[in-house]
Scaffold this active site. Structure first.
Site: not given
Ligand code: AHR
Length: 500
Positions: A27, A72, A172-173, A244, A291, A348
């Protein structure tokens, strides 16, 4: 000493493993691009400005696909800012990461980097502040051969052949209030459907990913996914999942998180199949877990970061041994769902919550999480096999009963090699693993790799890059169809078997 059992059988096939399960993500965030993969002037930079030392560390990971440019970031991105002569590209505020984006690196540089890294691009379009028009122009620029405004502009920029980008993310999201231009499920569903339709009109060969819920704890989890699919089901190929994990209390609870991931996948599969039934569709929708990782070490430092810097050191988690174990359990979870999770991206790849770290102007090193990913990407290809692991359990808050053993096997395409991936979650006890391998009488142990450390918080750094590294002195034995192996406490194990 704990005891555990597994059974390996040819007919316990969970699904064909799509190589794209080992994708990753770059990113425009922190030092992922600038100072990570791209650093003109660095002593190891090639003529394009790509760091050759970083490419060398990435090569063994065999990452088949890399998602770009966000995250993001993409929800406020003007892709046109990143093409054409580099010296006339605009500097912009990036509201997602409160940084300044120079646009020195853009789509064409990324495609060239993908060639250098022997990987394929997975591009995301901006459905936050932009929409169908910008998405349509971008795919025309990238994939249309010639004879139109955007395709001829690409050719004038030095790229005669189309980039042929196969996989595209529809934003994205988009359910996240942190997103520039977040949407309701119905608004996003409509927009994603129209963007998908138009993008496939430009290039019918592409595959599209619709945004599912940002994580399993969103208030709208499930409902969002259902509504989005009601609008997009026949137009898209994948639904995305993200997650995450953070260590909130102790190691045992932290390592239990992969059970949440398992549940998240199961629930989303049920929703996809409900919508399929409701629509009486013939099509099966697959999942793109685009992700996933551990992310928490850097959160406090990031909250204090001064805004509007170029490539500030954001999300630079320094990973520990226990983080590598959870990443191992998450890989096992993805493999367990190989029949439906057909793409996934470790988020990432470089510097930003990443397996590879760099010093800007200096060297680079492998984080602890590099190793389970390396092992799974190297040997976890072919077909996933259920091992029916049986072990003692422990109790973790919010999860309940958690087995000390997490394990899966993979059978390669030639069916002459099997690899067992196993995590011993026990904090202090070794585990005596007994395996019934009578269904594979032709196999012999090649090696038993072990990633173990007495300190769960041990980490690798630029100065001490080899604090947590695997060794191949594991003592797995196979005699008369009976496998025996000792798995040290808190360890990731790879038992490689091959036809004699
Ligand atoms: O990977 C970090 C961020 O986590 C990304 O930009 C977003 O898509 C997610 O919230």
């Amino acid at each position: 000493m704990q005891n555990a059992r597994i059974t390996l059988a040819r007919d316990r096939r969970l699904g064909a493993i799509d190589p794209r399960l080992y994708g990753s993500f770059i990113e425009h965030l922190g030092r992922a691009v600038y100072g990570g993969i791209f650093e003109p002037g660095h002593p190891r930079a090639n003529p394009a400005g790509f760091r050759a030392d970083v490419l060398e560390l990435l090569k063994p990971l065999r990452v088949p696909v890399v998602r770009y440019p966000g995250g993001n970031f993409v929800s406020g991105y003007h892709w046109e800012d990143g093409i054409g002569p580099a010296d006339s590209r605009p500097r912009r505020l990036d509201l997602a990461w409160r940084s300044v984006e120079t646009n020195a690196f853009g789509t064409n540089e990324f495609i060239q980097w993908c060639h250098a890294a022997n990987t394929a691009p997975m591009l995301a379009v901006n459905l936050g502040t932009r929409g169908i028009g910008a998405a349509r122009d971008m795919i025309e620029y990238c994939n249309h051969p010639r004879g139109t405004h955007w395709s001829d502009l690409r050719r004038r920029h030095g790229f005669e052949a189309p980039h042929n980008v196969r996989v595209w993310c529809l934003g994205n999201e988009m359910d996240g209030p942190w997103q520039t231009g977040a949407k309701t499920a119905a608004d996003y569903g409509r927009l994603a459907c129209e963007a998908a339709k138009v993008m496939k009109w430009v290039d019918p060969t592409i595959e599209l990913v619709a945004c599912g819920s940002s994580n399993g704890t969103m208030e709208t989890f499930g409902a969002w996914d259902r509504t989005v699919l009601e609008h997009t089901y026949e137009h898209v190929d994948f639904l995305s999942l993200h997650v995450y994990y953070a260590k909130k209390t102790d190691t045992a609870a932290f390592l239990a998180n992969s059970l949440h991931m398992d549940e998240q996948i199961r629930r989303i599969i049920r929703i996809c199949d409900d919508v399929k039934a409701q629509k009486q569709s013939e099509k099966q929708l697959n999942l793109s877990f685009d992700e996933w990782n551990v992310w928490y070490h850097s959160r406090e430092a990031d909250a204090r970061m001064a805004p509007w810097q170029v490539a500030p050191p954001l999300l630079e988690d320094i990973y520990t041994h226990e983080d590598a174990l959870l990443v191992g359990c998450m890989l096992i979870t993805l493999l367990r769902h190989a029949d439906r999770v057909k793409m996934a991206c470790l988020a990432q790849l470089v510097n930003v919550i990443a397996p590879v770290m760099t010093a800007t102007g200096g060297g680079c090193w492998r984080q602890t999480i590099y190793y389970p990913f390396l092992h799974a990407s190297t040997w976890g290809r072919g077909t996933a096999l259920d091992l029916s692991p049986r072990s003692e359990n422990y109790h973790a808050p919010e999860v309940g009963s958690v087995p000390y053993l997490d394990a899966i096997a993979t059978l390669n395409d030639a069916e002459d090699a099997v690899t067992i991936f196993a995590v011993n979650r026990h904090l202090s006890d070794s585990m005596q693993l007994a395996g019934d391998l009578r269904d594979f009488p032709e196999l012999a142990v090649v090696e038993h790799l072990v990633l173990a450390h007495t300190n769960p918080e041990a980490a690798n750094t630029l100065d001490q890059p080899d604090t947590v590294v695997p060794h191949n002195r594991g003592e797995a034995r196979l005699v008369g169809g009976a496998l025996s192996a000792t798995l040290p406490p808190l360890s990731w194990n790879v038992i490689r078997l091959q036809r004699r």
